[in-house]
Each structure stands twice: as structure tokens, then as C-alpha cells.
Design a protein around this motif. Structure first.
Motif, PDB file in Angstrom:
ATOM      1  N   CYS A   1       2.583   2.172   5.581  1.00 47.21           N
ATOM      2  CA  CYS A   1       1.679   1.011   5.554  1.00 47.21           C
ATOM      3  C   CYS A   1       2.407  -0.235   5.042  1.00 47.21           C
ATOM      4  O   CYS A   1       3.253  -0.168   4.168  1.00 47.21           O
ATOM      5  CB  CYS A   1       0.475   1.287   4.667  1.00 47.21           C
ATOM      6  SG  CYS A   1      -0.816   0.046   4.813  1.00 47.21           S
TER       7      CYS A   1
ATOM      8  N   HIS B   1      -6.416   3.203   3.713  1.00 53.14           N
ATOM      9  CA  HIS B   1      -5.812   4.389   3.105  1.00 53.14           C
ATOM     10  C   HIS B   1      -6.612   4.887   1.901  1.00 53.14           C
ATOM     11  O   HIS B   1      -6.643   6.082   1.620  1.00 53.14           O
ATOM     12  CB  HIS B   1      -4.346   4.113   2.752  1.00 53.14           C
ATOM     13  CG  HIS B   1      -3.464   4.111   3.966  1.00 53.14           C
ATOM     14  ND1 HIS B   1      -2.781   3.007   4.407  1.00 53.14           N
ATOM     15  CD2 HIS B   1      -3.221   5.089   4.868  1.00 53.14           C
ATOM     16  CE1 HIS B   1      -2.145   3.317   5.528  1.00 53.14           C
ATOM     17  NE2 HIS B   1      -2.386   4.566   5.821  1.00 53.14           N
TER      18      HIS B   1
ATOM     19  N   CYS C   1       0.843  -1.197   0.000  1.00 52.85           N
ATOM     20  CA  CYS C   1       0.000   0.000   0.000  1.00 52.85           C
ATOM     21  C   CYS C   1       0.875   1.242   0.000  1.00 52.85           C
ATOM     22  O   CYS C   1       1.871   1.304   0.692  1.00 52.85           O
ATOM     23  CB  CYS C   1      -0.899  -0.018   1.228  1.00 52.85           C
ATOM     24  SG  CYS C   1      -1.701   1.557   1.575  1.00 52.85           S
TER      25      CYS C   1
ATOM     26  N   CYS D   1      -4.518   0.177   0.485  1.00 50.13           N
ATOM     27  CA  CYS D   1      -5.355  -0.713   1.282  1.00 50.13           C
ATOM     28  C   CYS D   1      -6.689  -0.015   1.511  1.00 50.13           C
ATOM     29  O   CYS D   1      -6.820   1.185   1.270  1.00 50.13           O
ATOM     30  CB  CYS D   1      -4.672  -1.061   2.599  1.00 50.13           C
ATOM     31  SG  CYS D   1      -4.557   0.335   3.728  1.00 50.13           S
TER      32      CYS D   1
HETATM   33 ZN   LIG Z   1      -2.472   1.202   3.625  1.00 48.04          ZN
END
Ligand SMILES: [Zn+2]
Length: 436
Positions: A348, A381, A343, A378
Motif C-alpha cells: 500500500c 486495510h 499504510c 488506510c
Molecule cells: Zn493501505
């Protein structure tokens, strides 16, 4: 013109002069948090120094009394620290190890911590990882680890450090691999209730390819109407069918021609020239790590089912992922995820395979499906990007870096795992790599 023409006009009414003192800008809420975090780092460094000094003092005292066995003295020191700090002896032992390492072996890291340039967590990871490196390489790794720690969030730091260590230790990989591959074998074990286990010990590239192909078959079969077996069950059935009969039953049309696919990244000149190979980064297989160059040469010269990614030996830029793989959208997705590896949210760790591909400029607003406009995020996010005041943009010409601008105006740049040169993508036809 008289000189006084440049003087300011005298005001009609008197106003007191503005004092010429510096008024510091009012720190915003984020800065206040950062300030406390910096103090934590400064204090953590102090704690390391003091713990190590305490240990040194106690060891010296014990030696003076002829107290003998160092192990017992160390235990006693651990207990002293644990009792005083009201932590477990294990935790106290960890603190002593960390303090000793930072004070005596990694002073640059300690200095960085004391200056608030890395967090206590970074320092902890650094000691843990660098301590495990072959002694001959430790100094070099430690110096680069400090640079990484000061630049990267903890998660990315950990990954970057791991891959740095793998790269530096790679020269011995060939030998270790050649020895290990001699032990390849298949073992059968009896299970319970009429079941058995088939274990295949072979190079990881092949093992992953077998599993990947069986999974691809299983997914196509599972999607058929009326199919009730689980993915695990189908996968086992597929492997049995293929090994016993050389074919598998009831393969839907979509599953025809499924080949194993493995992404191999190789510095291009390393394939051709032994001297260059020594200085280039080692070949890497996605999800596995570095592989010996001899294996990479074999894979790149052979079957078309390997997705070959050739990189420039100096810039690390991708030269080719195999012409047939550029076709959007499937190949483009693959390339986008391969480039990011995870990500593209700050810090992340979510693997790209579990991410959604985001259009930075939305499709409905005319955004293209292109490498410049796509990045994996992801769920978390993706939601933040689309629904809050964060502004997320891919930095033009950066080869995939993404800028996150916070609602408070702070700027964070997330670098992709790998660089890709600028591609011109045409939706109907293949994408072409721009010459450089
Ligand atoms: Zn993420």
C-alpha cells in the motif's frame, strides 16, 4: 530376541500394497493464479529477447543494403512491430527500448524475469528508473534493483529504488545545493481582478515549514465558532497578517505557540565527524528527500521546533527523536507514522498522514497505546484487518514490521520505512529509549 520380532505382524486379511509413488499436493487456488503469473513473466522475458533479436536482424539487413540513416530504419522497425502486434507505434517503441535495455544492459534483471522471480511490471519500472541514473552508478544500482524487485511488491520496490538512487547520488547534492541556494529570491507578480502573487524561492525545508505553520494556524482558526472562511482563505490571510503586522488577528488560545515543525533524520555521527559523514546515509527531511549535511547540521543545532531524529550510522536505528516528542499520545502517533511512513498494508502507498492508527490488540481487550501495538493503516486495510479472516500482527522485536497472514495461510511481511529501537512506554510519563 529373534530378528523377526521387529517385522510387522502379518495381517489377517490381505490388502493390496500401497504403491510407492509420489502424489503431488493439490495446488490451491492462489497457487494456480501464481503459476499463470509466473508463465506471464517467462513469456515476457521471451518477448524481450525476440524483439531485440528482431531489431538486431533488421538493423543488420538495413546496413547490408546501405540503407543509411539509422533513425529511419528504427522508425521502420517500430512500425513493423506495431502493425504486427496491433499496438500503437509509441507502445512498440517502448517495447523496443525495454527489450534493448534488458538484453544488453541489465541481463541479471532479464534472467530474474525469465525465472519468474520478478513481474513484467517490476522489470518495466527497473529499466525506467535505472536508465536515468548517472552512468557511473548504473551498474551498482542495477544489481541492487534486481534484489529489491525480487523481494518487494511493485509500489514498495519503486519507492525503495528511488531512495536508493537518491542516496547514491547524494554526494553531489551539497554542490548542487550551494549553487541553487544563491538564486533564492522573492518575486511579485500581478494577477487579475486586483489580485497578486507572492513567490518565495528558498530552500524547501523553510518553504515547507512556512506552509506548515500557516496551515496549523488556519486549522485552529477554522475550528472557531462562526468562522466561515475556507482553509485556503484563512491561510492566505494568516501569511499576510504575519508578514505585514508580525502578528495575526483572532488567534484562538489553541493556536498560541504554534511553531513550524519539520522532521529531519540524520545519522548521528555524521553530525560530528566529516569522515563518517561520507559513508553514512545522507540526512533526509520528511516529504522532501535528502538535504546537504551542512544544512542538517544547522537544523539540528538550532531551533527546538525541528523534530530531530538521529539515527545510528551503521544500523540506521533511531537514537532520538528529541525527548519532548515522545509523550504519548500525540508524539507517539507521530513516531508511529514516521516509522511506517505509509499504510502498513501489503504493497500500500497511502501516506501515513492519511492513515488511522490501529491498535493491534484492541484497547477494550487491554491493548496498550504503544509503539509495539500501534501501526497506521488506510481505511481499506483497516477494514480488511478488523473484519476478515486475515490475521495481522506486529512482529515482536522487529522494530515495526507487520505480518499479514492470509485466510489461505500465506504470509506477507510489510517492513516499515524506518527502524525504531524497542521503546518502553509508560502512559503517564515520557517514553524512554531502551539502551543498546
Ligand atoms: Zn493501505
Amino acid at each position: 530376541m529373534p530378528d523377526d520380532a521387529f517385522l510387522p505382524p502379518v495381517p489377517d486379511t490381505f490388502s493390496p500394497p500401497v504403491p510407492d509413488v509420489f502424489i503431488p499436493p493439490v495446488p490451491d487456488a492462489v497457487e494456480l493464479v501464481l503459476e499463470a503469473a509466473t508463465m506471464e513473466a517467462v513469456f515476457a522475458a521471451q518477448r524481450h529477447v525476440r524483439i531485440d533479436a528482431m531489431r538486431g536482424e533488421m538493423l543488420a539487413e538495413a546496413a547490408g543494403r546501405g540503407a543509411g540513416v539509422t533513425d529511419l530504419v528504427e522508425r521502420s522497425i517500430r512500425l513493423e512491430l506495431a502493425s504486427a502486434m496491433r499496438v500503437t507505434e509509441y507502445a512498440a517503441g517502448q517495447m523496443i527500448v525495454q527489450a534493448e535495455a534488458l538484453v544488453h544492459r541489465y541481463p541479471a534483471a532479464l534472467e530474474s524475469l525469465a525465472g519468474g522471480r520478478m513481474t513484467p511490471k517490476h522489470a518495466e519500472v527497473l529499466v525506467e528508473k535505472v536508465d536515468r541514473v548517472e552512468p557511473a552508478l548504473r551498474e551498482e544500482v542495477a544489481a541492487r534493483a534486481v534484489e529489491l524487485a525480487e523481494a518487494e511488491p511493485v509500489g514498495s520496490f519503486q519507492r525503495a529504488l528511488r531512495s536508493l538512487i537518491q542516496t547514491l547520488e547524494a554526494p553531489t547534492l551539497e554542490e548542487r545545493y550551494q549553487a541553487a541556494v544563491q538564486n533564492r529570491r522573492v518575486v511579485v507578480e500581478s494577477g487579475e481582478d486586483g489580485m497578486g502573487v507572492l513567490l518565495t524561492y528558498a530552500p524547501e525545508v523553510e518553504v515547507r515549514a512556512i506552509f506548515g505553520r500557516a496551515t496549523a494556524f488556519a486549522k485552529a482558526i477554522a475550528a472557531q465558532e462562526g468562522e466561515t472562511r475556507t482553509l485556503d482563505q484563512i491561510r492566505a490571510d494568516v501569511i499576510c497578517d504575519l508578514l505585514i503586522d508580525g502578528t495575526t488577528d483572532a488567534v484562538p488560545t489553541e493556536a498560541r505557540g504554534i511553531r513550524a515543525s519539520v522532521v529531519v533524520t540524520v545519522p548521528v555521527l555524521a553530525l560530528l565527524d566529516d569522515e563518517l559523514a561520507e559513508t553514512a546515509d545522507p540526512p533526509v527531511v520528511e516529504g522532501i528527500g535528502p538535504i546537504p549535511l551542512s544544512r542538517a547540521r544547522e537544523l539540528c543545532g538550532g531551533d527546538a521546533s525541528w523534530m530531530r531524529v538521529l539515527t545510528h550510522p551503521e544500523t540506521g536505528m533511531v537514537l532520538s527523536v528529541g525527548r519532548e516528542q515522545y509523550r504519548p499520545p500525540a508524539a507517539l502517533r507521530k513516531l508511529t507514522k514516521w516509522r511506517a511512513d505509509r499504510c502498513m498494508g501489503p504493497g500500500c502507498w497511502m501516506p501515513a498522514s492519511r492513515c488511522e492508527i490501529d491498535h493491534q490488540i484492541r484497547w477494550v481487550d487491554g491493548g496498550e497505546t504503544s509503539l509495539e501495538n500501534n501501526a497506521p493503516f488506510c481505511k481499506n486495510h483497516h477494514l480488511i484487518k478488523d473484519n476478515t479472516d486475515w490475521v495481522v500482527t506486529q512482529i515482536e522485536g522487529s522494530g515495526g514490521a507487520v505480518e499479514w497472514r492470509s485466510p489461505r495461510g500465506r504470509r506477507y511481511v510489510v517492513q516499515p520505512e524506518r527502524r525504531v529501537p524497542v521503546f518502553t512506554v509508560s502512559v503517564e510519563k515520557n517514553a524512554e529509549a531502551a539502551p543498546f
